[in-house]
Design a protein around this motif. Structure first.
Motif: not given
Length: 257
Positions: A209, A214, A222, A225, A232
């Protein structure tokens, strides 16, 4: 200025082009696949081939589905006589390489995008073949069935945990040592498998992060994530090239992350 080091987590057979694009854009790729793909000639795939003449549509969700059918049932592709839908330009390009004419590519390169396109075109009460990996999300099949289509699902390949964990473990150490500038994830499984290997999840999530750019190929990846509390970015168009071009714009300060 040193070259940005970009981690590619795609499977080996899909990573070559991504690595080439990273080099083209001025970066140094680090390949650490968190996913392996294995074409398989399953019973369900054989059943799909037998029902070839019943198909009104076939949906190719990835290049691997086409590669698998060509490996085990090349005559199926040569004599396919139904409409073809694909998710993504890359899959469409591979289909063309095998002599197939694509009838439908959604603007949004996701299962949701394809279902929406079927709705727009009022494609209902059809027999639709969907060769894919069984670990895929149910969104596509459920959406097609909701339109009163008969869906024949066939397992064409398997998405496996990475055979070479050492490369991923090495990548994790590079992230800890601030040797990675950016990392890319191209499917939910690439994220999930990565974190199956990670030991210090909170530490790695924080680093991804705060210290690493990322990038997800799209919002579906996403969301996974987000489950790991990772900030991201993702491109407007869900392709590998668009993803990498966005990455370099952010790295070079041409666009905010």
């Amino acid at each position: 200025m040193s070259k940005p080091v970009v981690a590619i987590t795609r499977p080996y057979d899909r990573a070559k082009k991504a690595c080439e694009i990273v080099k083209e854009l001025g970066g140094e790729p680090v390949l650490a696949p968190t996913l392996d793909l294995q074409p398989v000639n399953t019973k369900s795939l054989k059943e799909l081939v037998k029902k070839q003449d019943e198909l009104d549509w076939i949906v190719f969700t990835s290049p691997t589905t086409i590669v698998s059918l060509n490996e085990f049932h090349p005559e199926f592709l040569k004599t396919l006589d139904c409409k073809i839908a694909v998710i993504g330009n890359k899959t469409g390009k591979v289909a063309n390489e095998y002599g197939l004419t694509v009838d439908l590519v959604p603007d949004n390169f996701t299962a949701e995008g394809l279902v929406e396109e079927f709705k727009k075109q009022n494609i209902k009460n059809q027999v639709v073949g969907v060769p894919r990996t069984l670990s895929a999300r149910p969104t596509l099949v459920d959406g097609l069935k909701e339109l009163d289509n008969e869906v024949i699902v066939a397992e064409a390949y398997r998405s496996l945990f990475p055979m070479d964990k050492i490369k991923v473990e090495r990548l994790i150490e590079q992230i800890k040592n601030n040797e990675i500038d950016a990392i890319t994830f191209t499917s939910p499984l690439t994220v999930e498998n990565f974190f199956k290997i990670v030991v210090e999840e909170e530490k790695i999530s924080n680093l991804l992060s705060e210290e690493v750019i990322t990038v997800a190929i799209g919002p579906i990846t996403g969301k996974v994530l987000e489950e790991h509390d990772i900030s991201y970015i993702y491109p407007d168009t869900y392709t590998v090239r668009d993803m990498l071009e966005l990455l370099f714009k952010v790295y070079n300060g041409e666009q905010n992350g």
